[in-house]
Design a protein around this motif. Structure first.
Motif, short mmCIF file in Angstrom:
data_model
loop_
_atom_site.label_atom_id
_atom_site.label_comp_id
_atom_site.label_asym_id
_atom_site.label_seq_id
_atom_site.Cartn_x
_atom_site.Cartn_y
_atom_site.Cartn_z
N ARG A 146 -6.16 2.65 7.65
CA ARG A 146 -4.92 3.36 6.98
C ARG A 146 -4.46 4.41 8.27
NH1 ARG A 146 -3.87 2.66 1.83
NH2 ARG A 146 -2.83 4.55 1.54
N THR A 147 -4.42 4.29 9.40
CA THR A 147 -3.99 4.95 10.46
C THR A 147 -2.52 4.44 10.95
OG1 THR A 147 -5.04 3.85 12.21
CG2 THR A 147 -6.27 5.53 11.04
N PRO A 158 0.73 -1.20 -0.15
CA PRO A 158 -0.20 0.04 0.11
C PRO A 158 0.77 1.30 -0.05
CG PRO A 158 -1.00 -1.59 1.39
CD PRO A 158 0.32 -2.20 1.19
N TRP A 159 2.14 1.35 0.24
CA TRP A 159 2.98 2.38 0.28
C TRP A 159 3.92 2.81 -1.02
CZ3 TRP A 159 2.42 -0.55 4.55
CH2 TRP A 159 1.15 -0.29 5.48
N PHE A 186 -1.30 7.91 5.56
CA PHE A 186 -1.97 7.58 6.61
C PHE A 186 -2.97 8.83 6.88
CE2 PHE A 186 1.92 5.79 7.39
CZ PHE A 186 1.69 4.36 7.56
N GLU A 187 -4.15 8.21 7.33
CA GLU A 187 -5.39 9.16 7.47
C GLU A 187 -5.21 10.02 8.63
OE1 GLU A 187 -7.97 9.62 5.66
OE2 GLU A 187 -7.68 8.02 4.46
#
Length: 454
Positions: A312-313, A207-208, A284-285
């Protein structure tokens, strides 16, 4: 065949010149990175590393640096550009014209050697791995020498054609696959990856991952179109950016479409290499662009050292456990798989999910257990214990170090040397007169910051 490979890049020179042509009427100065406005200085044959080829011979790896003449920027976005050749042949001269084209726009461009083989089909994955290692050496060398060439270490992109494109995606999507070479302490990650007629194995997408640009011919049978197509959907599924552009062309005929490829590529580079370098807070949120630790947190995430939660924190103020600290440092040091001796703790058995990093840390005398014989893997790591962990990982430099003048850590403190070392080397930025809070748990944001500053 090599002439055609080189022409893929050379054709675009006329296109970029046309982008800024508006007739005889006076116009505004060209917009950097989108219109050409520079001449080019070249520094050639710079040794950036060595590798061992398929015959066991040591190979000197060279690169050329293309810089905008008269440029005054202190840090410039940089593109590492690789030639093609099927992992059999190829040379930096094949892509020199395109390197000049991009440099005229204001980028620093680096054309770099990588290992090839007499018959890569006998070990195709090994050939890719060799080339990827060499590109990573080049990227680490650039960061180590960023001041000399005024390179922005946060704005380095990989780019290539065919075999070079496969290698470019390797660098973009497996940024920390190796830590070999004299500059191994520098990151090999990139801000964006560009592929012209390349592909990548999907297993490593996370995801990154950085943004990726792909151009591919639908009639390509050398690097089959079907190999290239799955990457972008998988990237997007993981929340990443991926542009895919198809052209009615076979492998070598993709050269005919370079003008259109370039018109699409320049805005991509502007958005994801030039502008995105100023932007933080996308991963990240709960870590916005103005977060005090945004850069360090995203650095750790992109290197795969410290991840987040499924929502996504990152939860930057949550405390770091002893097992997490061992895992983060283990990954930062290359994630040696072992085997390591059994650490002998009743609360870290053979099925413990953190057995390997804990065993590594204990075997290396970076962490130890408690007097009752336990390790307490989920217990929070204190700030003084984190200082000791990092100090030991650095080889336990003995000092003496200047007294940092902290309100709560004097020369008689049992962790004075470790904490004074952190202040002296810049890992911790607590000012004189301030509180280090040695017994307090270390937060996730502080730990990744200390790791990033090592």
């Amino acid at each position: 065949m090599r002439r055609t490979i080189a022409s893929l890049f050379a054709v675009s020179v006329a296109l970029v010149a046309a982008l800024s042509s508006t007739g005889a009427e006076a116009v505004a100065p060209p917009e950097r990175y989108l219109e050409p406005g520079f001449t080019v200085d070249v520094t050639r044959d710079i040794l950036f590393g060595q590798s061992v080829d398929e015959h066991g011979e040591t190979l000197d790896l060279l690169l050329d640096v293309f810089e905008p003449t008269g440029d005054v920027l202190a840090e410039r976005p940089t593109i590492v550009l690789l030639y093609g050749g099927g992992f059999i042949f190829g040379e930096r001269a094949d892509v020199e014209e395109y390197a000049r084209t991009l440099t005229e726009l204001g980028y620093v461009v680096v054309t770099s050697m990588y290992r090839v083989r007499e018959n890569p089909t006998t070990d195709f994955l090994g050939a890719i791995d060799d080339a990827g290692h060499d590109m990573q050496q080049a990227i680490r060398w650039l960061r180590a020498n960023a001041g000399t060439y005024r390179i922005d270490p946060d704005r380095i992109a990989s780019m290539g054609l065919s075999a070079g494109a496969i290698t470019s995606l390797y660098a973009a999507l497996l940024p920390e696959a190796t830590v070999d070479g004299p500059n191994g302490r520098f990151s090999a990650d990139v801000a964006a990856g560009v592929s012209m007629a390349g592909f990548f194995f999907l297993e490593a997408v996370d995801p990154w991952s950085p943004p990726v640009f792909m151009a591919h011919g639908v009639d390509d049978t050398t690097v089959p179109y079907a190999w290239a197509v799955p990457l972008c959907p998988e990237m997007e599924l993981q929340g990443n950016v991926c542009e895919f552009h198809s052209y009615p062309a076979a492998h070598m005929d993709l050269a005919d479409h370079v003008p259109d490829i370039t018109t699409k590529l320049l805005p991509f580079l502007y958005d994801h290499l030039v502008v995105a370098g100023d932007r933080c807070g996308d991963a990240f949120e709960d870590v916005a662009g103005d977060h005090a630790f945004c850069g360090e947190i995203e650095w750790a995430a992109h290197r795969g050292l410290a991840g987040g939660w499924p929502d996504r924190t990152f939860r930057p103020t949550v405390t770091v456990s002893r097992q997490a600290a061992a895992a983060w440092l283990h990954r930062a040091e290359g994630a040696d798989p072992g085997p390591f001796p059994d650490p002998g703790f009743p609360d870290v058995n053979s099925t413990h999910p953190f057995l390997v990093p804990i065993s590594w840390a204990v075997d290396g005398e970076l962490l130890d257990g408690y007097l009752d014989g336990t390790f307490r893997p989920t217990a929070p790591l204190s700030r003084q214990a984190a200082a000791a962990l990092l100090h030991r990982d650095a080889g336990s430099p003995p000092g003496p170090f200047p007294d940092p003048g902290l309100a709560d850590v004097g020369p008689d403190h049992p962790f004075f040397t470790e904490i004074a070392w952190m202040i002296d080397t810049g890992l911790s930025t607590v000012a004189a007169g301030g509180d280090f809070r040695p017994g307090a748990p270390v937060s996730r944001q502080a730990m990744v910051a200390w790791l990033e500053r090592r």
